[in-house]
Design a protein around this motif. Structure first.
Motif, mmCIF file in Angstrom:
data_model
loop_
_atom_site.group_PDB
_atom_site.id
_atom_site.type_symbol
_atom_site.label_atom_id
_atom_site.label_comp_id
_atom_site.label_asym_id
_atom_site.label_seq_id
_atom_site.Cartn_x
_atom_site.Cartn_y
_atom_site.Cartn_z
ATOM 1 N N LEU A 101 0.844 -1.194 0.000
ATOM 2 C CA LEU A 101 0.000 0.000 0.000
ATOM 3 C C LEU A 101 0.879 1.244 0.000
ATOM 4 O O LEU A 101 1.699 1.446 0.895
ATOM 5 N N ASP A 102 0.697 2.079 -1.011
ATOM 6 C CA ASP A 102 1.377 3.367 -1.101
ATOM 7 C C ASP A 102 0.532 4.379 -0.337
ATOM 8 O O ASP A 102 -0.574 4.707 -0.749
ATOM 9 N N HIS A 103 1.073 4.877 0.781
ATOM 10 C CA HIS A 103 0.311 5.790 1.640
ATOM 11 C C HIS A 103 0.211 7.195 1.079
ATOM 12 O O HIS A 103 -0.568 8.008 1.594
ATOM 13 N N GLY A 104 0.995 7.505 0.071
ATOM 14 C CA GLY A 104 0.924 8.811 -0.550
ATOM 15 C C GLY A 104 1.303 9.963 0.363
ATOM 16 O O GLY A 104 0.851 11.092 0.169
ATOM 17 N N LEU A 105 2.158 9.692 1.364
ATOM 18 C CA LEU A 105 2.517 10.720 2.334
ATOM 19 C C LEU A 105 3.794 11.475 1.973
ATOM 20 O O LEU A 105 4.078 12.525 2.546
ATOM 21 N N ARG A 106 4.575 10.910 1.055
ATOM 22 C CA ARG A 106 5.840 11.537 0.670
ATOM 23 C C ARG A 106 5.975 11.527 -0.848
ATOM 24 O O ARG A 106 5.410 10.661 -1.518
ATOM 25 N N ASP A 107 6.768 12.451 -1.356
ATOM 26 C CA ASP A 107 6.993 12.497 -2.801
ATOM 27 C C ASP A 107 7.663 11.224 -3.297
ATOM 28 O O ASP A 107 7.486 10.825 -4.451
ATOM 29 N N SER A 108 8.426 10.578 -2.402
ATOM 30 C CA SER A 108 9.179 9.381 -2.795
ATOM 31 C C SER A 108 8.358 8.105 -2.752
ATOM 32 O O SER A 108 8.849 7.031 -3.121
ATOM 33 N N SER A 109 7.093 8.178 -2.295
ATOM 34 C CA SER A 109 6.328 6.942 -2.060
ATOM 35 C C SER A 109 6.047 6.175 -3.352
ATOM 36 O O SER A 109 6.007 4.946 -3.355
ATOM 37 N N LYS A 166 -3.399 4.990 -1.546
ATOM 38 C CA LYS A 166 -4.509 5.549 -0.776
ATOM 39 C C LYS A 166 -4.122 6.923 -0.227
ATOM 40 O O LYS A 166 -2.950 7.168 0.091
ATOM 41 N N ASP A 167 -5.106 7.781 -0.074
ATOM 42 C CA ASP A 167 -4.892 9.101 0.503
ATOM 43 C C ASP A 167 -5.010 8.988 2.022
ATOM 44 O O ASP A 167 -6.072 9.255 2.601
ATOM 45 N N VAL A 168 -3.919 8.596 2.648
ATOM 46 C CA VAL A 168 -3.921 8.380 4.098
ATOM 47 C C VAL A 168 -4.168 9.686 4.851
ATOM 48 O O VAL A 168 -4.935 9.721 5.816
ATOM 49 N N GLY A 177 -5.757 12.353 3.807
ATOM 50 C CA GLY A 177 -7.148 12.756 3.630
ATOM 51 C C GLY A 177 -8.096 11.957 4.502
ATOM 52 O O GLY A 177 -9.045 12.505 5.073
ATOM 53 N N TYR A 178 -7.839 10.656 4.607
ATOM 54 C CA TYR A 178 -8.680 9.795 5.446
ATOM 55 C C TYR A 178 -8.549 10.196 6.917
ATOM 56 O O TYR A 178 -9.544 10.235 7.654
ATOM 57 N N ALA A 179 -7.323 10.517 7.339
ATOM 58 C CA ALA A 179 -7.092 10.932 8.725
ATOM 59 C C ALA A 179 -7.862 12.213 9.043
ATOM 60 O O ALA A 179 -8.499 12.324 10.099
ATOM 61 N N ALA A 180 -7.808 13.172 8.121
ATOM 62 C CA ALA A 180 -8.513 14.441 8.341
ATOM 63 C C ALA A 180 -10.020 14.239 8.367
ATOM 64 O O ALA A 180 -10.726 14.822 9.203
ATOM 65 N N ALA A 181 -10.523 13.408 7.467
ATOM 66 C CA ALA A 181 -11.969 13.187 7.375
ATOM 67 C C ALA A 181 -12.521 12.480 8.605
ATOM 68 O O ALA A 181 -13.674 12.697 8.990
ATOM 69 N N HIS A 182 -11.699 11.611 9.216
ATOM 70 C CA HIS A 182 -12.177 10.819 10.352
ATOM 71 C C HIS A 182 -11.609 11.303 11.689
ATOM 72 O O HIS A 182 -11.827 10.658 12.724
ATOM 73 N N HIS A 183 -10.868 12.413 11.667
ATOM 74 C CA HIS A 183 -10.328 13.018 12.886
ATOM 75 C C HIS A 183 -9.475 12.036 13.685
ATOM 76 O O HIS A 183 -9.643 11.879 14.908
ATOM 77 N N ILE A 184 -8.569 11.365 12.988
ATOM 78 C CA ILE A 184 -7.650 10.423 13.628
ATOM 79 C C ILE A 184 -6.231 10.777 13.203
ATOM 80 O O ILE A 184 -6.007 11.581 12.303
ATOM 81 N N SER A 185 -5.245 10.137 13.858
ATOM 82 C CA SER A 185 -3.851 10.421 13.537
ATOM 83 C C SER A 185 -3.469 9.804 12.194
ATOM 84 O O SER A 185 -4.131 8.880 11.699
ATOM 85 N N ILE A 186 -2.389 10.304 11.627
ATOM 86 C CA ILE A 186 -1.864 9.748 10.386
ATOM 87 C C ILE A 186 -1.500 8.282 10.586
ATOM 88 O O ILE A 186 -1.787 7.435 9.725
#
Length: 284
Positions: A51-59, A82-84, A86-95
């Protein structure tokens, strides 16, 4: 030596059938690369998922590296992004929590699609120690102090496919040595050194300090977790028995408890029954 120990662990401790396929969560990092190679040496039928978390340019590049590693080893590898954040922000949880949820959801979907008997991940003995400390600092009860279970079934993602961690008794040092001996080059995730994340701060800052108080702190914490695990298993069996006596009626959106019986329960058992009830209601 590590290969022999691992093969025995797969069969005797994890209860896996080597004739059936396995799904491995493959980041390409040291732990998952060691796990994949050990599985292949053991003759296992393996599918990988990254799973590519999409958190870094290098992912994107890391995902491609992981897929190429699998191709060289002849292992099918599914990759998904996956847009990790974005999911964290939408569900108010940590990265970290967002990444965990999305990763395991993806892994179990792939396991089901490939008819795999289990999902395997590369948590090692050092991960166990770090997890115990994380739970301790958050004020966890005994279930949290057990740390990471080698086999988790049922789990939040499946009632029939177990989550299995065959490397749980193997240290990070031994994993590094194994990769060095076989000239295997893992994918390096730069976020593993970022002290923005709680686990990394424990790994890089807290544990070295604790080792100045007790050089055997890792071993002591692991032993503590195994003792608590046995006691936790016993309490879980008691809860299973008492749950049947305590619940008078269960519907899609409600539970009815017998007041007299629940009032007679020890607080430790009552807390666990209430946690189970909350979990059931949250899942409906």
């Amino acid at each position: 030596m590590l290969s022999e120990e691992f093969s025995s662990t797969l069969r005797n401790d994890c209860g896996l059938n080597m004739e059936k396929s396995l799904l491995i969560g493959f980041s390409g990092g040291p732990d998952s690369l060691c796990l994949l190679y050990l599985l292949l040496e053991s003759g296992a039928r393996v599918h990988a998922a990254h799973l590519d978390h999409g958190l870094r340019d290098s992912s994107n590049g890391e995902a491609a590296q992981a897929q190429q590693l699998c191709q060289r080893l002849g292992v099918p590898c599914a990759v998904q992004r996956k847009d990790v954040a974005g999911y964290a922000a939408a569900h108010h949880i940590s990265i970290e929590e967002s990444a965990r949820i999305l990763r395991y959801r993806f892994l179990f979907d792939e396991a089901e699609r490939n008819h795999a008997q289990a999902v395997l991940v590369g948590h090692n003995a050092d991960d166990q120690v770090e997890t115990i400390l994380m739970h301790m600092m958050r004020g966890s009860g005994s279930s949290g102090l057990v740390g990471i279970r080698r086999i988790l079934l049922p789990n939040p993602w499946s009632d029939v496919i177990p989550l299995v961690r065959p490397l749980l008794n193997i240290s990070r040092v031994d994993i590094t040595q194994f990769l060095h001996e076989r000239h295997l080059q893992p994918v390096i995730d730069a976020s593993n050194t970022d002290t923005l994340y709680f686990r990394n701060r424990i790994r890089q800052e807290l544990l070295p300090i604790l080792e100045t108080y007790n050089p055997q702190i890792r071993r002591r914490l692991t032993h503590m977790a195994s003792v608590i695990a046995a006691e936790d298993d016993y309490l879980s069996m008691e809860v299973n028995t008492d749950w049947c006596k305590a619940v008078l009626e269960e519907g899609e959106k409600y539970l009815v408890f017998g007041r007299s019986f629940t009032a007679s329960l020890h607080p430790a058992l009552l807390r666990r029954i209430l946690r189970r009830a909350i979990s059931r209601m949250d899942s409906t």
